[in-house]
Scaffold this motif. Sequence first.
Motif, PDB file in Angstrom:
ATOM      1  N   GLU B 206    -100.464 -63.535 -44.654  1.00 20.60           N
ATOM      2  CA  GLU B 206     -99.144 -63.299 -45.250  1.00 20.60           C
ATOM      3  C   GLU B 206     -98.220 -64.437 -44.832  1.00 20.60           C
ATOM      4  O   GLU B 206     -98.323 -64.952 -43.726  1.00 20.60           O
ATOM      5  CB  GLU B 206     -98.559 -61.965 -44.776  1.00 20.60           C
ATOM      6  N   VAL B 207     -97.310 -64.798 -45.729  1.00 18.84           N
ATOM      7  CA  VAL B 207     -96.463 -65.965 -45.452  1.00 18.84           C
ATOM      8  C   VAL B 207     -94.985 -65.609 -45.433  1.00 18.84           C
ATOM      9  O   VAL B 207     -94.159 -66.301 -45.994  1.00 18.84           O
ATOM     10  CB  VAL B 207     -96.729 -67.100 -46.463  1.00 18.84           C
ATOM     11  N   ARG B 208     -94.653 -64.475 -44.822  1.00  8.98           N
ATOM     12  CA  ARG B 208     -93.236 -64.107 -44.717  1.00  8.98           C
ATOM     13  C   ARG B 208     -92.956 -63.599 -43.306  1.00  8.98           C
ATOM     14  O   ARG B 208     -93.862 -63.380 -42.515  1.00  8.98           O
ATOM     15  CB  ARG B 208     -92.893 -63.059 -45.766  1.00  8.98           C
ATOM     16  N   LEU B 209     -91.655 -63.400 -43.017  1.00  7.76           N
ATOM     17  CA  LEU B 209     -91.260 -62.998 -41.673  1.00  7.76           C
ATOM     18  C   LEU B 209     -91.202 -61.483 -41.515  1.00  7.76           C
ATOM     19  O   LEU B 209     -91.242 -60.975 -40.397  1.00  7.76           O
ATOM     20  CB  LEU B 209     -89.888 -63.583 -41.338  1.00  7.76           C
ATOM     21  N   SER B 210     -91.086 -60.756 -42.623  1.00  7.57           N
ATOM     22  CA  SER B 210     -90.984 -59.293 -42.581  1.00  7.57           C
ATOM     23  C   SER B 210     -89.925 -58.823 -41.579  1.00  7.57           C
ATOM     24  O   SER B 210     -90.186 -57.939 -40.775  1.00  7.57           O
ATOM     25  CB  SER B 210     -92.328 -58.662 -42.259  1.00  7.57           C
ATOM     26  N   ASP B 211     -88.764 -59.445 -41.645  1.00  9.06           N
ATOM     27  CA  ASP B 211     -87.634 -59.005 -40.826  1.00  9.06           C
ATOM     28  C   ASP B 211     -87.869 -59.176 -39.323  1.00  9.06           C
ATOM     29  O   ASP B 211     -87.419 -58.365 -38.525  1.00  9.06           O
ATOM     30  CB  ASP B 211     -87.276 -57.542 -41.139  1.00  9.06           C
ATOM     31  N   PHE B 212     -88.596 -60.211 -38.948  1.00 11.50           N
ATOM     32  CA  PHE B 212     -88.877 -60.466 -37.534  1.00 11.50           C
ATOM     33  C   PHE B 212     -88.124 -61.709 -37.087  1.00 11.50           C
ATOM     34  O   PHE B 212     -88.226 -62.753 -37.713  1.00 11.50           O
ATOM     35  CB  PHE B 212     -90.384 -60.657 -37.359  1.00 11.50           C
ATOM     36  N   MET B 213     -87.350 -61.616 -36.046  1.00 16.77           N
ATOM     37  CA  MET B 213     -86.666 -62.750 -35.419  1.00 16.77           C
ATOM     38  C   MET B 213     -85.947 -63.649 -36.418  1.00 16.77           C
ATOM     39  O   MET B 213     -86.030 -64.869 -36.346  1.00 16.77           O
ATOM     40  CB  MET B 213     -87.681 -63.582 -34.620  1.00 16.77           C
ATOM     41  N   LEU B 214     -85.232 -63.037 -37.343  1.00 18.08           N
ATOM     42  CA  LEU B 214     -84.598 -63.814 -38.410  1.00 18.08           C
ATOM     43  C   LEU B 214     -83.635 -64.861 -37.865  1.00 18.08           C
ATOM     44  O   LEU B 214     -83.582 -65.991 -38.335  1.00 18.08           O
ATOM     45  CB  LEU B 214     -83.830 -62.868 -39.338  1.00 18.08           C
ATOM     46  N   TRP B 215     -82.859 -64.456 -36.877  1.00 16.88           N
ATOM     47  CA  TRP B 215     -81.856 -65.364 -36.310  1.00 16.88           C
ATOM     48  C   TRP B 215     -82.531 -66.477 -35.512  1.00 16.88           C
ATOM     49  O   TRP B 215     -82.108 -67.623 -35.521  1.00 16.88           O
ATOM     50  CB  TRP B 215     -80.907 -64.567 -35.391  1.00 16.88           C
ATOM     51  N   GLN B 216     -83.602 -66.108 -34.800  1.00 21.68           N
ATOM     52  CA  GLN B 216     -84.161 -67.007 -33.784  1.00 21.68           C
ATOM     53  C   GLN B 216     -85.047 -68.118 -34.337  1.00 21.68           C
ATOM     54  O   GLN B 216     -85.299 -69.082 -33.639  1.00 21.68           O
ATOM     55  CB  GLN B 216     -84.985 -66.190 -32.773  1.00 21.68           C
ATOM     56  N   VAL B 217     -85.565 -67.972 -35.551  1.00 21.06           N
ATOM     57  CA  VAL B 217     -86.621 -68.905 -35.975  1.00 21.06           C
ATOM     58  C   VAL B 217     -86.112 -70.191 -36.617  1.00 21.06           C
ATOM     59  O   VAL B 217     -86.887 -70.906 -37.219  1.00 21.06           O
ATOM     60  CB  VAL B 217     -87.615 -68.245 -36.956  1.00 21.06           C
ATOM     61  N   ASP B 218     -84.845 -70.535 -36.471  1.00 23.11           N
ATOM     62  CA  ASP B 218     -84.351 -71.658 -37.279  1.00 23.11           C
ATOM     63  C   ASP B 218     -84.987 -73.007 -36.945  1.00 23.11           C
ATOM     64  O   ASP B 218     -84.983 -73.907 -37.765  1.00 23.11           O
ATOM     65  CB  ASP B 218     -82.822 -71.715 -37.292  1.00 23.11           C
ATOM     66  N   ARG B 219     -85.550 -73.137 -35.732  1.00 25.95           N
ATOM     67  CA  ARG B 219     -86.252 -74.388 -35.421  1.00 25.95           C
ATOM     68  C   ARG B 219     -87.710 -74.143 -35.070  1.00 25.95           C
ATOM     69  O   ARG B 219     -88.408 -75.012 -34.559  1.00 25.95           O
ATOM     70  CB  ARG B 219     -85.561 -75.080 -34.234  1.00 25.95           C
ATOM     71  N   THR B 220     -88.173 -72.941 -35.304  1.00 27.86           N
ATOM     72  CA  THR B 220     -89.519 -72.548 -34.908  1.00 27.86           C
ATOM     73  C   THR B 220     -90.566 -73.095 -35.873  1.00 27.86           C
ATOM     74  O   THR B 220     -90.346 -73.116 -37.078  1.00 27.86           O
ATOM     75  CB  THR B 220     -89.605 -71.007 -34.904  1.00 27.86           C
ATOM     76  N   VAL B 221     -91.696 -73.522 -35.320  1.00 30.36           N
ATOM     77  CA  VAL B 221     -92.823 -73.904 -36.178  1.00 30.36           C
ATOM     78  C   VAL B 221     -93.499 -72.604 -36.616  1.00 30.36           C
ATOM     79  O   VAL B 221     -93.936 -71.811 -35.789  1.00 30.36           O
ATOM     80  CB  VAL B 221     -93.841 -74.773 -35.400  1.00 30.36           C
TER      81      VAL B 221
END
Lengths: 253, 283
Positions: B206-221
Motif C-alpha cells: 500500500e502506498v498511503r499513510l492511512s492517517d499515521f504521523m501526518l504532521w511528522q513525516v514532512d522530511r521522512t523517507v
Amino acid sequence: MLSKILRQFLFILIHFVVKILVAVQNIYYQFCETRILPDKHVTKRDVLTLLDSVPKLKKKLKHLVVLVDTSVHSMSDLALLVIWSLIVGVPFVSFHDLTGQLKKHEEDLFMEIERKKKGVPGCIKWSNKPDLNGYTNGTQANTVYINIFSQNDGRQRIVQCVNLLAKDRLKSRRCSEEYTAQEFNDALIQLYPNIPDPELVLYTGPMCCTYGLLPWHIRLTEFIQLSVNHNVNINSYLGALYKYNKCDQRFGK
Amino acid sequence: MSWVKENCLSFFQLFCIKVLKTGRIPQHLALIMDGNRRFARKVSMACKDGHSRGFDKLSEVLKWCLDLGIPEVTVYAFSIENFKRSQEEVDGLMELASDKFKRLLDEIDQINEWGVRVNVAGRLSILPIDLQALISKAMLATRQNNKLQLNIAYGYTGRDEISRAASHIIDGVKNEELTAEEIDEELISQSLDLGEPELLVRTSGEVRLSDFMLWQVDRTVLYFSNVLWPEFTIWNLLAGIIHFQRHAPPALQDKANTPAQQEFLDKYETRKWQKLEEIVACS
C-alpha cells in the motif's frame, strides 16, 4: 581494526553495486522512452489515447497533486499534466511547490497552459485569478481548477489555526476536554479553500517524501511514482492513473 | 512470544548489519505493519492468528533495531478507524494487546535490561479501562529506560494527535502559561505524542499513510515494501535502510525553545505522567 576497514570497504562496495544497478535500470528506461517521441504538444493521438482510457478508470479521481521541483520539471511538463487531466476529467489539479520558484513564475505556467490548451475543449480555472476563459461551446467540456501549494499551506496553516483558536478568533466547537479530529477539522477547513482532499500524489525521482504537503489532508492519499528519472510523458501519466485505480482503500476496516 | 526476540539472526545477517552500520542509520524508524489479515488468508489461518504472527514479527524487528542501533521505533498497531472492524476482530485485537502488555509487565526485568522504553501514543480514553491501566503501568515502569524507545500507536490517528496537541496548547494560552505568539511549528511538534521519523516503512504494497504521523513525516523517507508484514525479513529492512542511506535529506538541528515554551512543555509532560498515575491508581 582490520575488520573495521573490511566493513567500511564492503559498505562502499554495496552502495557502489546498488548505484550501478540503478544506473543500468535508468538507461533501460531511457532507452524505452526514446522510442516514444518526447512530444511537447498535445497531439490528436494523445487525446484519443486519454479518452480511450477514461471508461477503464473506474475510480473517479477528483484531486490530483503533483510534487514539483522546478529544477527538474519544466513549465511544459506541468502544463501537459494539466491538459491531460483536463481531457481525462480530473477536476482539481494542484502543484506542491518544493523550491518556491513555481509561485514566482506562475505567469509562465499560465501562459504555457494556455498555449497547450489550444484545440482542447474545457476550461481551466485558477484559484486566485478571475475567470478568463469561462466559456466553452458544448456542455460536455471538463473544468480543471488549479491550485499551487507551498510550505505556508502545510504546517504553518495549522499553526495559524491553533493561534486563532487560542485567541478565540475562529469559530469552533469543543465538547470535551480535547478536540476530536472532526471538531478540529471544522475549525481548520475555514482556513483552506473549499477543495476535496487529494486522492493521488504524483512524484518523480527515486525517493518518496511528502515535503510537508498539506499534512491534514493527506491521510488517505496514495503516493505514486510518475517516473524514476523525473521525465513526464503520457504513458507514465496513464500508468500512474491505472495504478491508482488498483489501490484498494479499506478505510480502517 | 516475548517482546524482544533473541537469537533470531544468523552470523552472516549480523555481519551485514555491521556493514550497513558503517553508514548513516535512521535515528527514528516508523513502521506501518500492514498485511496480517491478508497473510492469514493466504496461509488459511484464523484472522486472529494472523495478528498474533504480526506481533511475533514485531518482536523480531525490535531485536534487529537494537542490533542496528536504531534508538527509536514507532509502530502503528491500532487506528481509531479500526474500531469500525467487526466486534469480534476488535475484541480479539484488544485481548492480544492486553496479553502482550501483561506479558511485558511480567518480564519487566528483562525489558529493563534491554533498556526498552515503551510509549503508547493515541487517545487512551477510548480504550477499555483495563487496557488503559496496563498501558499506563507499562509506560511508567519503563520510563527510565533509554536504549530503545518503542512508540506504539494504539487508538491513534495523526489527525486526532494534532487535535489533542492543539487543545492542550490552546488551554496553555488560556491559562496564561504561554502567549499566542509563542505557538509555532516546533511547539506543536513537541506537544505531539510522537517525534519525527527519518524512515517510514509500510509493508504489503500500500502506498498511503492511512492517517499515521501526518504532521511528522514532512522530511521522512517513505519506503513502501511489497511483502506482507508477517513475511517481512531482515533483508527487506536492510533494503529500506540502503534506500534511506542513498536518499535521506540531511538531519536538521533542533531549534531551541523560548523559556516560556520550555516551561509549558515541562508542565505538559508532568501532567501527562500524572494522568497515567491516576489511571493506574483508579484500576
